[in-house]
Design a protein around this motif. Structure first.
Motif, PDB file in Angstrom:
ATOM      1  N   THR A 238       0.808  -1.226   0.000  1.00 32.11           N
ATOM      2  CA  THR A 238       0.000   0.000   0.000  1.00 32.11           C
ATOM      3  C   THR A 238       0.837   1.270   0.000  1.00 32.11           C
ATOM      4  N   LEU A 239       2.153   1.155  -0.032  1.00 34.30           N
ATOM      5  CA  LEU A 239       3.001   2.344  -0.012  1.00 34.30           C
ATOM      6  C   LEU A 239       2.757   3.191  -1.258  1.00 34.30           C
ATOM      7  N   ALA A 240       2.536   4.491  -1.047  1.00 32.55           N
ATOM      8  CA  ALA A 240       2.325   5.426  -2.157  1.00 32.55           C
ATOM      9  C   ALA A 240       3.224   6.641  -1.966  1.00 32.55           C
ATOM     10  N   ILE A 241       3.934   7.034  -3.027  1.00 34.19           N
ATOM     11  CA  ILE A 241       4.776   8.225  -3.013  1.00 34.19           C
ATOM     12  C   ILE A 241       3.989   9.361  -3.656  1.00 34.19           C
ATOM     13  N   HIS A 242       3.973  10.531  -3.008  1.00 33.99           N
ATOM     14  CA  HIS A 242       3.169  11.657  -3.484  1.00 33.99           C
ATOM     15  C   HIS A 242       4.079  12.726  -4.086  1.00 33.99           C
ATOM     16  N   SER A 243       4.020  12.853  -5.391  1.00 31.59           N
ATOM     17  CA  SER A 243       4.931  13.753  -6.104  1.00 31.59           C
ATOM     18  C   SER A 243       4.615  15.220  -5.878  1.00 31.59           C
ATOM     19  N   GLU A 244       3.380  15.535  -5.441  1.00 29.83           N
ATOM     20  CA  GLU A 244       3.012  16.941  -5.267  1.00 29.83           C
ATOM     21  C   GLU A 244       3.590  17.541  -3.986  1.00 29.83           C
ATOM     22  N   SER A 245       4.078  16.722  -3.080  1.00 28.68           N
ATOM     23  CA  SER A 245       4.669  17.221  -1.839  1.00 28.68           C
ATOM     24  C   SER A 245       6.097  17.683  -2.088  1.00 28.68           C
ATOM     25  N   THR A 246       6.648  18.403  -1.109  1.00 29.39           N
ATOM     26  CA  THR A 246       7.951  19.034  -1.302  1.00 29.39           C
ATOM     27  C   THR A 246       8.991  18.473  -0.338  1.00 29.39           C
ATOM     28  N   LEU A 247      10.130  18.098  -0.897  1.00 30.62           N
ATOM     29  CA  LEU A 247      11.319  17.755  -0.125  1.00 30.62           C
ATOM     30  C   LEU A 247      12.497  18.501  -0.736  1.00 30.62           C
ATOM     31  N   THR A 248      13.353  19.057   0.096  1.00 31.82           N
ATOM     32  CA  THR A 248      14.559  19.694  -0.409  1.00 31.82           C
ATOM     33  C   THR A 248      15.486  18.623  -0.986  1.00 31.82           C
ATOM     34  N   PRO A 249      16.025  18.833  -2.183  1.00 26.00           N
ATOM     35  CA  PRO A 249      16.944  17.836  -2.750  1.00 26.00           C
ATOM     36  C   PRO A 249      18.085  17.519  -1.794  1.00 26.00           C
ATOM     37  N   ALA A 250      18.439  16.238  -1.734  1.00 25.76           N
ATOM     38  CA  ALA A 250      19.437  15.770  -0.774  1.00 25.76           C
ATOM     39  C   ALA A 250      20.478  14.918  -1.470  1.00 25.76           C
ATOM     40  N   ASP A 251      21.624  14.801  -0.817  1.00 23.83           N
ATOM     41  CA  ASP A 251      22.624  13.840  -1.262  1.00 23.83           C
ATOM     42  C   ASP A 251      22.125  12.442  -0.930  1.00 23.83           C
ATOM     43  N   PHE A 252      22.472  11.482  -1.760  1.00 19.41           N
ATOM     44  CA  PHE A 252      21.986  10.118  -1.576  1.00 19.41           C
ATOM     45  C   PHE A 252      22.391   9.548  -0.216  1.00 19.41           C
ATOM     46  N   SER A 253      23.504  10.016   0.309  1.00 15.99           N
ATOM     47  CA  SER A 253      24.007   9.500   1.588  1.00 15.99           C
ATOM     48  C   SER A 253      23.090   9.838   2.761  1.00 15.99           C
ATOM     49  N   ALA A 254      22.111  10.736   2.563  1.00 17.34           N
ATOM     50  CA  ALA A 254      21.187  11.077   3.649  1.00 17.34           C
ATOM     51  C   ALA A 254      20.431   9.854   4.147  1.00 17.34           C
ATOM     52  N   LEU A 255      20.254   8.860   3.289  1.00 16.38           N
ATOM     53  CA  LEU A 255      19.535   7.650   3.693  1.00 16.38           C
ATOM     54  C   LEU A 255      20.292   6.850   4.751  1.00 16.38           C
ATOM     55  N   ALA A 256      21.579   7.098   4.891  1.00 13.26           N
ATOM     56  CA  ALA A 256      22.361   6.388   5.904  1.00 13.26           C
ATOM     57  C   ALA A 256      21.989   6.816   7.313  1.00 13.26           C
ATOM     58  N   PHE A 257      21.268   7.934   7.443  1.00 17.13           N
ATOM     59  CA  PHE A 257      20.953   8.474   8.760  1.00 17.13           C
ATOM     60  C   PHE A 257      19.538   8.134   9.219  1.00 17.13           C
ATOM     61  N   VAL A 258      18.879   7.243   8.515  1.00 11.26           N
ATOM     62  CA  VAL A 258      17.550   6.799   8.937  1.00 11.26           C
ATOM     63  C   VAL A 258      17.681   5.941  10.190  1.00 11.26           C
ATOM     64  N   LYS A 259      16.911   6.269  11.226  1.00 12.20           N
ATOM     65  CA  LYS A 259      16.941   5.530  12.486  1.00 12.20           C
ATOM     66  C   LYS A 259      15.519   5.152  12.887  1.00 12.20           C
ATOM     67  N   PRO A 260      15.355   3.992  13.565  1.00 14.31           N
ATOM     68  CA  PRO A 260      14.013   3.574  13.979  1.00 14.31           C
ATOM     69  C   PRO A 260      13.532   4.230  15.269  1.00 14.31           C
ATOM     70  N   ALA A 261      14.395   5.002  15.962  1.00 14.20           N
ATOM     71  CA  ALA A 261      14.007   5.675  17.205  1.00 14.20           C
ATOM     72  C   ALA A 261      14.995   6.802  17.464  1.00 14.20           C
ATOM     73  N   SER A 262      14.631   7.755  18.334  1.00 12.61           N
ATOM     74  CA  SER A 262      15.496   8.907  18.581  1.00 12.61           C
ATOM     75  C   SER A 262      16.598   8.608  19.588  1.00 12.61           C
ATOM     76  N   LEU A 263      16.422   7.577  20.390  1.00  9.96           N
ATOM     77  CA  LEU A 263      17.448   7.149  21.331  1.00  9.96           C
ATOM     78  C   LEU A 263      17.710   5.668  21.127  1.00  9.96           C
ATOM     79  N   GLY A 264      18.942   5.267  21.335  1.00  7.56           N
ATOM     80  CA  GLY A 264      19.251   3.854  21.167  1.00  7.56           C
ATOM     81  C   GLY A 264      20.431   3.428  22.012  1.00  7.56           C
TER      82      GLY A 264
END
Length: 394
Positions: free
Chosen positions: A179-205
Motif C-alpha cells: 500500500t506504499l504510495a509516493i506523493h509527487s506533489e509534496s515538497t522535499l529539499t533535494p538531498a545527497d543520496f548519503s542522507a539515507l544512511a541516517f535513517v533511524k528507527p528511534a530517537s534514542l538507542g
C-alpha cells in the motif's frame, strides 16, 4: 484526521529487551492491542508518502527538510518491523541511474551496512526491486530482512521489512507493503543520496552493550546511549530489570547516564553494577531509557566541548587498575560549575567493557584548569581504546 489513529511515540521513551549476557535492539513501548486492528492510512507529516498500517501501531517519525522517514511496530512488539524512508535527489532518476543507486545503497549507504548481508535481489513487475538479506542483531541473532527500493520521478524510496516469524503478523506486513504510495506533489529539499544512511528507527538507542561478571561475582551491564534526535536530552535514567523465564520481575537497578546530557548526534556511557551478581532465576533482562517520572529539559544549559578543552593519558597503577588522567580547561569568558569528567572503555570488538565518572570541581573560572584522575578497578575484558568526555553546568 486519519493520522490520529496512530500513536506517535514520545521520542524519549525507549525499551530494550536483551537476552542475558548479550546485546539488544530498540523496541517500542508496549501498547494494548485494539479491538479494531483494521488498516488505516498513515501519511507522513511531509506529505511525501502514505501507507496503510493496522490501527494503533506505534510510529516513530523522522522529518527534516530533505528526509522523510517513519518506523512502525506492532503492539507489544520487541522490535520495529517496517521502516519507510524517502529522499528527493533533485533530478529525474532514469533506469540506468536507478540501477547504480540500488548498488550504492546496498553496498555503501544502508544504515545497517555493518551488520547486513545481501542474499538475493529481484526486479518486480512494478519497476521496483526487492532485496532479501540477513541482519545480525546486537544480541547476535539473525533477522531476515526484505528491502524494497523504488523510484518516482526524482524521489528514491526505501521500504525495509523485518520478516516476522508469526504467520498472522507476516500476512499483515505483506498487505501493508503493497500500500506504499509516493506523493509527487509534496515538497522535499533535494538531498545527497548519503542522507539515507541516517535513517533511524528511534530517537534514542543503546550501542555497544556488554554484560560481564568479575572474578568476585559482580555482574555488570555496560554500554552507550546514542541520541539520534534533534534535541538534547539530560539526566537520562537507564534502568535494568531482570526477568524470569515466565517474564516475572527478578530485581533490577536504575542509574543515569554518565554526564549531564547528550547533544543531538552524541553519546554517553552507562554502567549498571549488581554487587550480588545476576539472580539465579533470571533468564533475561530489560533495559529501559527514560520512564514515567522523567521529564527532559532540552533548554538546560550544559557545557561540553563548546566551552571545555581537556587532555588525557592512560596508565596502569600499582594495583593493575586502568587509570585515565589529564587536565580540563575552561576556554570561555565565564565561569562554569559542577565540572564532571567521564570515560568509556572499549575492547577490540568495540563493546563497552568499563565506564566511570567523577566530579572534578564545583567551579571553574574563565581560563582556569583543573586536574582529574579516573581509576577503573573493574573491567570486562582487555581495554583497547577509550573516550573521555567533560561537561559542566551554568
Amino acid at each position: 484526521m486519519i493520522a490520529s489513529f496512530f500513536i506517535r511515540l514520545a521520542s524519549l521513551f525507549v525499551l530494550v529487551l536483551l537476552a542475558a549476557c548479550s546485546g539488544g535492539a530498540v523496541v517500542f513501548a508496549p501498547t494494548p492491542a485494539p479491538a479494531d486492528a483494521s488498516p488505516a492510512t498513515y501519511t507522513h507529516p511531509s506529505g511525501v508518502f502514505s501507507i496503510n498500517v493496522p490501527r494503533q501501531w506505534p510510529v516513530y517519525e523522522q522529518y527534516t527538510t530533505n528526509l522523510a522517514s517513519a518506523s512502525f511496530a506492532p503492539p507489544d512488539s520487541s522490535e520495529t518491523v517496517l521502516t519507510v524512508s524517502v529522499i528527493d535527489l533533485g533530478q529525474e532518476i532514469d533506469s540506468q541511474t536507478f540501477g547504480q543507486l540500488i548498488e550504492q545503497y546496498q553496498t555503501q549507504v544502508r544504515p545497517d551496512i555493518e551488520t547486513y548481508s545481501e542474499q538475493n535481489r529481484e526486479a518486480l513487475g512494478d519497476g521496483s526491486w526487492r532485496m532479501t538479506g540477513l541482519r545480525l542483531t546486537p544480541a547476535g541473532n539473525t533477522q531476515q530482512v526484505n528491502t524494497f527500493l523504488q523510484r518516482d520521478g526524482s524521489r528514491f524510496a526505501v521500504l525495509d521489512v523485518v520478516v516476522p516469524d508469526d504467520p498472522a503478523l507476516a500476512s499483515q506486513v505483506e498487505q501493508t507493503v503493497n500500500t506504499l504510495a509516493i506523493h509527487s506533489e509534496s515538497t522535499l529539499t533535494p538531498a545527497d543520496f548519503s542522507a539515507l544512511a541516517f535513517v533511524k528507527p528511534a530517537s534514542l538507542g543503546f550501542l555497544h552493550v556488554a554484560t560481564w561478571t568479575t572474578p568476585e561475582g559482580v555482574f555488570f551491564i555496560t554500554g552507550e546511549v546514542a541520541n539520534y534526535g534533534a534535541v538534547p536530552v539530560n539526566n537520562l535514567p537507564v534502568e535494568a530489570g531482570f526477568l524470569t523465564a515466565d517474564g516475572l520481575s527478578a530485581g533490577g537497578a536504575v542509574d543515569t547516564i554518565m554526564g549531564y546530557g547528550i547533544e543531538p548526534g552524541g553519546f554517553a556511557p552507562f554502567s549498571l553494577r549488581f554487587g550480588s551478581g545476576q539472580p539465579s532465576i533470571a533468564e533475561d533482562f530489560m533495559l529501559r531509557l527514560g520512564g514515567d517520572s522523567w521529564h527532559n529539559d532540552p533548554e538546560a544549559v550544559i557545557f561540553g566541548a563548546n566551552a571545555l578543552e581537556w587532555t588525557d593519558e592512560s596508565s596502569f597503577n600499582s594495583d593493575g587498575n586502568l587509570t585515565i588522567s589529564g587536565q580540563i580547561t575552561n576556554v570561555i569568558a565565564a565561569p562554569v560549575y559542577n565540572l564532571r569528567v567521564f570515560v568509556t572503555v572499549f575492547d577490540d570488538q568495540q563493546r563497552v567493557i568499563g565506564a566511570a565518572w567523577s566530579e572534578v570541581t564545583p567551579q571553574l573560572l574563565a581560563g582556569e584548569s583543573a586536574n582529574y584522575n579516573l581509576i577503573l578497578p573493574e573491567l570486562g575484558g582487555d581495554p583497547v581504546n577509550y573516550i573521555v568526555g567533560a561537561q559542566a553546568t551554568d
